[in-house]
Design a protein around this motif. Structure first.
Motif, mmCIF file in Angstrom:
data_model
loop_
_atom_site.group_PDB
_atom_site.id
_atom_site.type_symbol
_atom_site.label_atom_id
_atom_site.label_comp_id
_atom_site.label_asym_id
_atom_site.label_seq_id
_atom_site.Cartn_x
_atom_site.Cartn_y
_atom_site.Cartn_z
ATOM 1 N N LEU A 304 28.148 41.332 44.316
ATOM 2 C CA LEU A 304 29.419 41.088 43.512
ATOM 3 C C LEU A 304 28.859 39.668 42.771
ATOM 4 O O LEU A 304 29.484 39.516 41.615
ATOM 5 N N PHE A 308 28.872 39.275 38.735
ATOM 6 C CA PHE A 308 29.847 38.449 37.937
ATOM 7 C C PHE A 308 29.111 37.276 37.497
ATOM 8 O O PHE A 308 29.621 36.761 36.360
ATOM 9 N N ARG A 311 28.327 38.359 33.724
ATOM 10 C CA ARG A 311 29.465 39.132 33.337
ATOM 11 C C ARG A 311 29.322 39.291 32.031
ATOM 12 O O ARG A 311 29.967 40.199 31.527
ATOM 13 N N LYS A 316 33.091 44.632 30.087
ATOM 14 C CA LYS A 316 34.196 44.302 30.943
ATOM 15 C C LYS A 316 33.618 44.632 32.330
ATOM 16 O O LYS A 316 32.564 45.389 32.541
ATOM 17 N N VAL A 317 34.240 43.878 33.544
ATOM 18 C CA VAL A 317 33.666 44.271 34.876
ATOM 19 C C VAL A 317 34.878 44.079 35.724
ATOM 20 O O VAL A 317 35.845 43.243 35.660
ATOM 21 N N ARG A 318 34.959 45.212 36.541
ATOM 22 C CA ARG A 318 36.125 45.295 37.740
ATOM 23 C C ARG A 318 35.610 45.701 38.979
ATOM 24 O O ARG A 318 34.429 46.438 38.915
ATOM 25 N N ALA A 319 36.182 44.978 39.850
ATOM 26 C CA ALA A 319 35.384 45.135 41.354
ATOM 27 C C ALA A 319 36.666 45.623 42.322
ATOM 28 O O ALA A 319 37.739 45.117 42.122
ATOM 29 N N THR A 330 38.954 41.805 41.393
ATOM 30 C CA THR A 330 38.138 41.242 40.053
ATOM 31 C C THR A 330 38.488 39.740 40.054
ATOM 32 O O THR A 330 37.793 38.905 39.658
ATOM 33 N N PHE A 333 36.534 36.284 41.195
ATOM 34 C CA PHE A 333 35.312 35.804 40.657
ATOM 35 C C PHE A 333 35.749 34.922 39.407
ATOM 36 O O PHE A 333 35.539 35.507 38.224
ATOM 37 N N ASP A 334 36.287 33.770 39.453
ATOM 38 C CA ASP A 334 36.782 32.860 38.288
ATOM 39 C C ASP A 334 35.494 32.569 37.957
ATOM 40 O O ASP A 334 34.569 31.782 38.602
#
Length: 454
Positions: A304, A308, A311, A316-319, A330, A333-334
């Motif tokens: 992950l 990220f 990214r 778009k990335v969703r976890a 999601t 992961f700032d």
């Protein structure tokens, strides 16, 4: 063993430990040592490192293999202290008490790096054990340290350093660092003695940890995890640079034959300039569904983090994390967040992904379909992370198949070796018929997979 045989064996041991050493680099090392000479051990180490080690993360493994093949000394060394007393005994209560006092006194005066012979003496006095074969000697760092009693040593060092003017908290930290260094010296000296009596190739194969990019996620220790975290962001930067260069190289689209022929009419039909159709850039929407239970949690977290960090390569990335329930992570992961803080927050948030605490892939897939079905679409790539061990529960392949059908592409990364798939409660063969499953056990395999995914 001749010097040439030792060199060849050393290079081969490095390869087995995961360092990519070519024949040309081995010859470069020989040439460098021909110019520098073999008289100083650290010079030999530096020459080998300069010619054979390519990345900083490989240095720990290189040093471990080097210490086996080029030991600091043989036996007790040329300046060894007389170990036996008049009766021929080297481990007795008076000798133990005398050694503890000398060790505490000298370590309080100077760090243990200044007196490596103390570790050698400790192993020689208190670490000898019967070998597995008749007439063979074994050496135990555990027995040595148990006799020396590191906890008592720390207390004596704290007292001595406090008398020297250190604050109590500072003194304890320094004492623990010095004892940790002494502990490492004892372990290294016991291994050195074993190497003098055992087959070096086999000993290196069983005792040397592989390089950090070849280390398996599922067997990583706490110190290994710290090294992996340090390697992750530099790896992401290298991957991003590599991807950017490749995308620039592929910027031109397919050859536009019609435009090329038309443009060549002015030159009598000879095409001096080719024309290409413009490329239509496409970026994936990535949905990551990861098992965060047990030993595979480390694998999921590192994957992950790497995804990220890249990214920008995705629309778009969703976890989502799961054990037997599904929880979206999601927002953990700032951009620019500290990796240690991300790992800590991810571990805390992952607790919401378990209701009964036992992994259940079928239940997790079903709940994902109920709660987050809209996360997948014709532009989405579904990536599942986990070992496919579901504790003999219902596998619910129908839910996984429905998720795959709604996605543009689906992949599964399994951190277990392929030979373990299908053993025990592993449902890898079953799920592998629904989603293409790929072995991904270390950073090297992970980086190559993410590169191909993008």
């Amino acid at each position: 063993m001749s010097l040439l045989e030792r060199h060849l064996g050393f290079v081969e041991a490095l390869r087995e430990a995961g360092l990519p050493v070519s024949l040309a680099e081995g010859l470069d090392a020989v040439e460098a040592l021909g110019a520098l000479g073999w008289s100083e051990r650290e010079t030999v180490r530096t020459a080998y490192a300069a010619t054979l080690v390519k990345r900083t993360g490989q240095r720990v493994t290189f040093d471990a293999v080097f210490d086996l093949w080029f030991p600091r000394m043989v036996g007790e060394g040329v300046a060894a202290r007389a170990l036996d007393d008049e009766s021929g005994v080297r481990d007795s209560a008076p000798q133990l008490q005398d050694f503890r006092e000398r060790l505490a006194e000298e370590m309080a005066a100077e760090p243990p790096q200044e007196h490596p012979e103390l570790a050698a003496e400790a192993v020689a006095r208190f670490g000898r054990m019967p070998g597995r074969a008749p007439g063979q000697t074994g050496w135990s760092p555990y027995t040595t340290l148990r006799r020396v009693d590191p906890d008592e040593l720390v207390a004596r060092l704290v007292e001595a350093l406090t008398r020297q003017g250190m604050e109590p908290e500072e003194a304890r930290g320094e004492a623990e660092r010095r004892v940790a260094t002494f502990r490492a010296q004892v372990e290294a000296d016991a291994l050195r003695r074993l190497a003098a009596e055992r087959d070096l190739v086999e000993l290196a194969r069983t005792t040397v940890r592989p390089s950090i990019d070849q280390l398996e996620f599922t067997s990583a220790r706490r110190e290994d995890l710290d090294r992996l975290r340090r390697e992750l962001l530099p790896l992401a930067r290298k991957l991003a640079t590599r991807l950017t260069k490749e995308q620039h190289a592929r910027r031109r689209g397919a050859l536009d034959f019609r435009r090329t022929v038309r443009a060549s009419l002015a030159t009598g039909g000879v095409p001096l300039e080719t024309h290409h159709r413009p490329r239509r850039p496409h970026r994936n929407e990535l949905v990551v569904l990861c098992d965060v239970s047990g030993s595979v949690a480390n694998f999921a977290q590192f994957t992950l983090m790497l995804v990220f960090a890249l990214r920008e390569q995705f629309t778009k990335v969703r976890a989502f994390a799961f054990v037997d329930d599904v929880h979206e992570v999601t927002d953990v992961f700032d951009p620019g967040a500290d990796p240690a803080a991300v790992f800590a927050e991810l571990a805390r948030r992952s607790a919401h992904a378990a209701r009964f605490g036992r992994t259940n892939y079928g239940e997790a897939f079903g709940r994902f379909e109920q709660q987050y079905a809209d996360a997948l679409g014709p532009k989405s790539t579904l990536m599942v992370l986990g070992d496919a061990r579901s504790n003999y529960r219902n596998l619910n392949e129908e839910a996984l198949a429905a998720m795959v059908e709604r996605s543009r592409r689906a992949v599964w990364l399994n951190p277990e070796h392929r030979r373990h798939w299908g053993t025990g409660d592993s449902a890898a063969p079953v799920y592998g018929q629904v989603v293409p499953m790929t072995e991904c056990r270390n950073l090297s395999q992970l980086s190559e997979f993410v590169h191909d995914l993008v």
